[in-house]
Design a protein around this motif. Structure first.
Motif, PDB file in Angstrom:
ATOM      1  N   THR A   1      -5.641   2.551  -0.893  1.00 22.25           N
ATOM      2  CA  THR A   1      -5.248   3.537   0.104  1.00 22.25           C
ATOM      3  C   THR A   1      -4.124   3.001   0.986  1.00 22.25           C
TER       4      THR A   1
ATOM      5  N   THR B   1     -11.996   5.093   1.799  1.00 23.95           N
ATOM      6  CA  THR B   1     -11.365   6.404   1.676  1.00 23.95           C
ATOM      7  C   THR B   1     -12.327   7.579   1.794  1.00 23.95           C
TER       8      THR B   1
ATOM      9  N   ASP C   1      -6.278   9.344  -5.205  1.00 19.67           N
ATOM     10  CA  ASP C   1      -7.002   8.142  -4.789  1.00 19.67           C
ATOM     11  C   ASP C   1      -8.461   8.322  -5.217  1.00 19.67           C
TER      12      ASP C   1
HETATM   13 MG   LIG Z   1      -9.262   3.750  -0.353  1.00 25.29          MG
END
Ligand SMILES: [Mg+2]
Ligand SMILES: Cc1cc2nc3c(=O)[nH]c(=O)nc-3n(C[C@H](O)[C@H](O)[C@H](O)COP(=O)(O)OP(=O)(O)OC[C@H]3O[C@@H](n4cnc5c(N)ncnc54)[C@H](O)[C@@H]3O)c2cc1C
Ligand SMILES: Nc1nc2c(ncn2[C@@H]2O[C@H](COP(=O)(O)OP(=O)(O)OP(=O)(O)O)[C@@H](O)[C@H]2O)c(=O)[nH]1
Lengths: 200, 445
Positions: free
Chosen positions: A22, A40, A61
């Motif tokens: 991230t 995340t 992601d």
């Molecule tokens: Mg992450």
């Protein structure tokens, strides 16, 4: 004037929790870095255009689904590129990265999939490196991967990484889906055409 | 996993994944577990190798059928009403960004032994052999009544109280004949049998409206249905991703997972591989709660691979054909559902056709014959009979919120009612699809 078409390319991130996936995307997309980047949650879809390279990245992601190795096939579907991240201060994350590369090859049909192996947190190399650069480079070369050592924190090699991936993307537009898709969020077709079953 | 959660969800079927996603979005801490090593449970889409493993253990698929990975064959095939509840949830949660949809080419109905297109335009209606000339006029009046009917505006009611008047009475008011009623009730209102005729007319009128509004929902639809590329198995995955994006934790491949109850019989968590996770309540499909469900029906489904479109469907790449029960002297309709490589569920020049119905006899396979007959030559077929379960209780007492099994219908409306009802029972509030969608919250650019 000739306007070159933007090629939209799906790019997926993989790698051990905390390796910096991230953070790398944040750095690339927004030029930001957070010391306490949270695991995340809440935002897992980024877009970023590199106009000079006529590429629009659609970046996925993992959203933490990889924690127990439970990524869905949908995650890989249609990916043009994958960035597999490990933490150069954590040998286990390098081993995990190798597993992800194997899994990508199993799951992605696209024979021209571009995979970049990324050793992140290179700002810590002097005091804490545990994975020798040579080992990782050798593995990447043998396996046909791009290789970069980056730091999301110190902004080292992040732009170079995404630029190189963009350069390696096939120049021709990616094979198109069968046409005729529907945008679900679109407003109702404005002037109702007269439908048979129940119109007046 | 030795942790405490707000909710634990068992099974990654379509309904469980929607619930998991909605609860995570609401801010609950969710643990979502499946005994299988893949997403989707009963609502997965299988490739050819997986189909053979399931139906022909030990055999390899023949080469003529093409590459295994080009197949995405639903175990529970269904189309999506373009203006139905599922689309509203997809848009509300912004899950649409993970999925691609395409229109379904056409909807057909068996009438007097022939497969006829359900008209999609006035012109088609005018030419349709489904009704005679005078009947068309009566039907037009009936449809127009249904379409302009508004629950909140008595001037649209014509003094009829549809919460009391039966559907049979409403049909009689318009003088519709038996064939028309059969077509309206089954191919448009999508009832599975005729029990609805003696019930209040309102729900059926609403279903007719939904059909019409779905038809109008997107430009150029030629049926009220849409379907995702790569099959329905994409739906649970997309909602699971939503849940994960909002903090949900995912664990697949836990074959031993089971619910833990306290002395009072209240679900308090789950255990697997020697670990226990606690939660305020547990949600799941019936297979995780064997003592808390009862069998309500059996559904028989045939999945067939064809090398041609279904005859008499104008070479459609994706169609539904409804065979109303009355036309076949049955008590439940038979559904035929077909899609192809145009929805990325089969290799080029292959079609996948499904025939399904609710079992009525001791020879379920034979019951599918009227549907199978419509398909022409079948390259390969797999037949499955599955039990449909429903929960004994509503979960408020024992904190075990259990979904109903998937019925034989060829669309999602009844499944979505179950999902919305579960959400209401779990959270104590109705699902509010009105408040703006989640896109702004998730947009990260
Ligand atoms: Mg992450
Ligand atoms: C499956 C299905 C769904 C339908 N859904 C709809 C719908 O959603 N909306 C809708 O509007 N209609 C619907 N219809 C009905 C069909 O669309 C109507 O026939 C169409 O609206 C044409 O109407 P019309 O007034 O031209 O009638 P028609 O019955 O086709 O008549 C044409 C004209 O001739 C006149 N006429 C009719 N019969 C005679 C006769 N014997 N002698 C002399 N004159 C005659 C009529 O007065 C009329 O003006 C549906 C029909 C079917 C089969
Ligand atoms: N020193 C250093 N720390 C970094 C770097 N990149 C990320 N971090 C830190 O490492 C931690 C984890 O980074 P994330 O970007 O959240 O990692 P992730 O891979 O996305 O983690 P998950 O979302 O949990 O899978 C955070 O505290 C970051 O600040 C880097 O280049 N150098």
């Amino acid at each position: 004037m000739m306007v070159e078409q933007l090629v939209q390319s799906k790019l997926v991130l993989l790698g051990e929790m905390g390796s910096g996936k991230t953070s790398l995307v944040q750095r690339f997309v927004r030029g930001q870095y957070f010391e306490n980047q949270e695991s995340t949650i809440g935002a897992s879809f980024f877009t970023k255009t590199i106009p000079e390279k006529h590429v629009k990245f659609e970046i996925w992601d993992t959203a933490g689904q990889e924690r127990y190795h439970s990524l869905a096939p949908m995650y890989y579907r249609g990916a043009a590129a994958a960035i597999v991240v490990y933490d150069i201060t954590h040998p286990a994350s390098f081993e995990r990265a190798k597993k992800w590369v194997w899994e990508l090859r199993q799951n992605v049909q696209n024979p021209s999939l571009i995979i970049a192996l990324v050793g992140n947190k290179v700002d810590l190399a002097e005091e804490a490196r545990q994975v020798p650069e040579a080992d990782a480079r050798t593995y990447a070369a043998e396996t046909g991967l791009l290789y970069f050592e980056t730091s999301a924190k110190a902004d080292i090699n992040v732009t170079a990484l995404f630029d190189e991936v963009a350069d390696k993307l096939p120049k021709a537009a990616a094979p198109q889906q069968p046409s005729g898709g529907i945008q679900l969020a679109e407003q109702a077709a404005p002037p109702p055409r007269k439908a048979a079953c129940c119109s007046t | 996993m030795d942790e405490e959660y707000d909710a634990i969800v068992l099974g990654t079927g379509f309904k469980e994944c929607i619930i998991s996603g909605l609860l995570s979005v609401d801010g609950l801490k969710v643990l979502h577990i499946d005994r299988n090593n893949y997403y989707g449970g009963q609502s997965a889409s299988l490739n050819l190798n997986q189909l053979y493993e399931r139906f022909r253990p030990g055999q390899k698929p023949p080469a003529e059928l093409g590459p295994s990975r080009d197949y995405n064959v639903d175990l529970v095939p269904k189309f999506i009403m373009a203006n139905g509840a599922l689309v509203k949830v997809l848009v509300h949660t912004d899950v649409t960004k993970y999925l691609e949809f395409k229109a379904v080419d056409g909807s057909f109905v068996l009438s007097k032994g022939r497969v006829e297109k359900v008209p999609a335009t006035d012109w088609e209606a005018l030419k349709s052999p489904l009704m005679g000339l005078f009947e068309k006029r009566r039907a037009a009046k009936f449809f127009s009544y249904c379409q302009q009917y508004n629950e909140r505006d008595p001037s649209t009611w014509r003094n009829w109280d549809l919460t009391r008047m039966t559907m049979h009475e409403l049909y009689t008011q318009f003088g519709l004949d038996v064939q028309t009623i059969d077509f309206v009730g089954h191919a448009i209102a999508l009832h599975q049998n005729d029990a609805y005729m003696m019930q209040p007319a309102l729900p059926t009128v609403q279903k007719i409206k939904l059909y019409y509004e779905s038809m109008m929902r997107y430009e150029g639809l030629t049926s009220p249905y849409i379907y995702p590329l790569y099959g329905l198995g994409e739906l649970p995955q997309a909602f699971a991703r939503l849940s994960a994006v909002y903090g949900g934790t995912y664990m697949l491949a836990r074959p031993d997972v089971e619910v833990v109850y306290d002395e009072a019989g209240t679900a308090v968590g789950v255990k697997s591989e020697g670990e226990t996770a606690k939660a305020k309540f547990v949600v799941g499909d019936p297979t995780y709660f064997p003592d808390k469900v009862r069998k309500t029906a059996r559904v028989v489904r045939a999945m067939c691979v064809l090398s041609h479109p279904i005859p008499s469907t104008n070479d459609s790449h994706s169609v539904q054909i409804i065979l109303p029960q009355k036309q076949l002297n049955r008590r439940h309709d038979i559904y035929v559902f077909c899609c192809s490589y145009s929805h990325n569920v089969a290799p080029r020049d292959k079609w996948i056709a499904f025939v399904s119905t609710t079992v009525e006899t001791s020879d379920p396979q034979a019951e599918l014959a009227p549907g199978l007959q419509l398909l022409g030559k079948i390259d390969e077929r797999f037949v499955e009979v599955v039990d449909v379960f429903e929960p004994l209780e509503d979960g408020t007492r024992d904190k075990a919120f259990i979904s109903k099994g998937y019925d034989a219908t060829s669309h999602f409306e009844s499944e979505m009612l179950d999902v919305m009802d579960m959400y209401r029972r779990i959270t104590g509030k109705p699902l509010d699809l009105g408040k703006g969608d989640l896109r702004k919250r998730q947009e990260s650019q």
